[in-house]
Design a protein around this motif. Structure first.
Motif, short mmCIF file in Angstrom:
data_model
loop_
_atom_site.label_atom_id
_atom_site.label_comp_id
_atom_site.label_asym_id
_atom_site.label_seq_id
_atom_site.Cartn_x
_atom_site.Cartn_y
_atom_site.Cartn_z
N GLU A 44 -7.88 8.38 2.61
CA GLU A 44 -7.53 8.52 1.19
C GLU A 44 -6.07 8.14 0.95
O GLU A 44 -5.75 7.43 0.00
CB GLU A 44 -7.79 9.96 0.74
CG GLU A 44 -7.55 10.21 -0.72
CD GLU A 44 -7.82 11.67 -1.10
OE1 GLU A 44 -7.38 12.05 -2.20
OE2 GLU A 44 -8.43 12.42 -0.32
N VAL A 45 -5.19 8.60 1.83
CA VAL A 45 -3.77 8.30 1.69
C VAL A 45 -3.51 6.81 1.97
O VAL A 45 -2.72 6.17 1.26
CB VAL A 45 -2.92 9.19 2.63
CG1 VAL A 45 -1.46 8.78 2.62
CG2 VAL A 45 -3.08 10.65 2.25
N ILE A 46 -4.17 6.27 2.96
CA ILE A 46 -4.00 4.84 3.29
C ILE A 46 -4.40 3.98 2.09
O ILE A 46 -3.69 3.04 1.72
CB ILE A 46 -4.82 4.47 4.54
CG1 ILE A 46 -4.21 5.13 5.77
CG2 ILE A 46 -4.89 2.96 4.72
CD1 ILE A 46 -5.07 5.03 7.03
N THR A 47 -5.52 4.31 1.48
CA THR A 47 -5.99 3.57 0.31
C THR A 47 -4.97 3.67 -0.83
O THR A 47 -4.64 2.67 -1.48
CB THR A 47 -7.36 4.09 -0.15
OG1 THR A 47 -8.28 3.93 0.93
CG2 THR A 47 -7.87 3.35 -1.37
N ALA A 48 -4.46 4.88 -1.07
CA ALA A 48 -3.48 5.07 -2.14
C ALA A 48 -2.20 4.28 -1.88
O ALA A 48 -1.63 3.68 -2.80
CB ALA A 48 -3.17 6.56 -2.30
N ALA A 52 -0.73 1.30 -4.19
CA ALA A 52 0.62 1.41 -4.73
C ALA A 52 1.47 0.20 -4.34
O ALA A 52 2.24 -0.32 -5.17
CB ALA A 52 1.28 2.70 -4.23
N LYS A 53 1.32 -0.26 -3.12
CA LYS A 53 2.08 -1.44 -2.68
C LYS A 53 1.69 -2.68 -3.46
O LYS A 53 2.54 -3.50 -3.79
CB LYS A 53 1.90 -1.67 -1.18
CG LYS A 53 2.68 -0.70 -0.32
CD LYS A 53 2.52 -1.01 1.15
CE LYS A 53 3.39 -0.10 2.01
NZ LYS A 53 3.36 -0.48 3.42
N ASN A 62 7.75 1.70 0.24
CA ASN A 62 8.31 2.15 1.52
C ASN A 62 9.54 3.04 1.30
O ASN A 62 9.69 4.08 1.94
CB ASN A 62 8.69 0.96 2.40
CG ASN A 62 7.48 0.28 2.99
OD1 ASN A 62 6.40 0.86 3.09
ND2 ASN A 62 7.65 -0.96 3.40
N GLN A 63 10.39 2.62 0.38
CA GLN A 63 11.61 3.40 0.09
C GLN A 63 11.24 4.77 -0.49
O GLN A 63 11.80 5.79 -0.10
CB GLN A 63 12.51 2.61 -0.87
CG GLN A 63 13.84 3.25 -1.15
CD GLN A 63 13.82 4.12 -2.40
OE1 GLN A 63 13.06 3.87 -3.34
NE2 GLN A 63 14.63 5.15 -2.41
#
Length: 86
Positions: A44-48, A52-53, A62-63
C-alpha cells in the motif's frame, strides 16, 4: 602466424587496453558494497509513493519522505517508543 612490427604494436596496445579495463572492473567489484534495505514498505505504501512521485516528481517526494522520517526518529531519541502503532 606471422606479424609485422606494426601489427605486433597494435596487438600489444589492444592487450594493454583490455588489461586496464579488467583492472578497472576488478577495482569496481572490490569497492562495491552490499545494498542494505533499511525499511521494508508494505504494498500500500509502495503504491502511494509511486503515485506521489508521478504526480509531484521524484526529488520532491524523496525530500518530503526524508524529512518525515527524520522527524519521527528525532521524536524517538528520548528512548521512549509507543508500545503499538496507532
Amino acid at each position: 602466424m606471422k606479424y609485422n612490427k606494426e601489427d605486433r604494436e597494435k596487438y600489444s596496445e589492444a592487450i594493454d587496453r583490455m588489461q586496464e579495463g579488467l583492472d578497472t572492473m576488478i577495482d569496481l567489484y572490490n569497492e562495491a558494497e552490499d545494498d542494505e534495505e533499511l525499511i521494508q514498505y508494505n504494498e500500500e505504501v509502495i503504491t502511494a509513493i509511486r503515485q506521489a512521485k508521478e504526480s509531484f516528481g521524484e526529488d520532491f517526494i524523496n525530500q518530503k519522505i526524508n524529512t518525515i522520517v527524520k522527524e519521527v526518529l528525532s521524536l524517538m531519541q528520548g528512548g521512549k517508543t509507543p508500545d503499538k502503532d496507532k
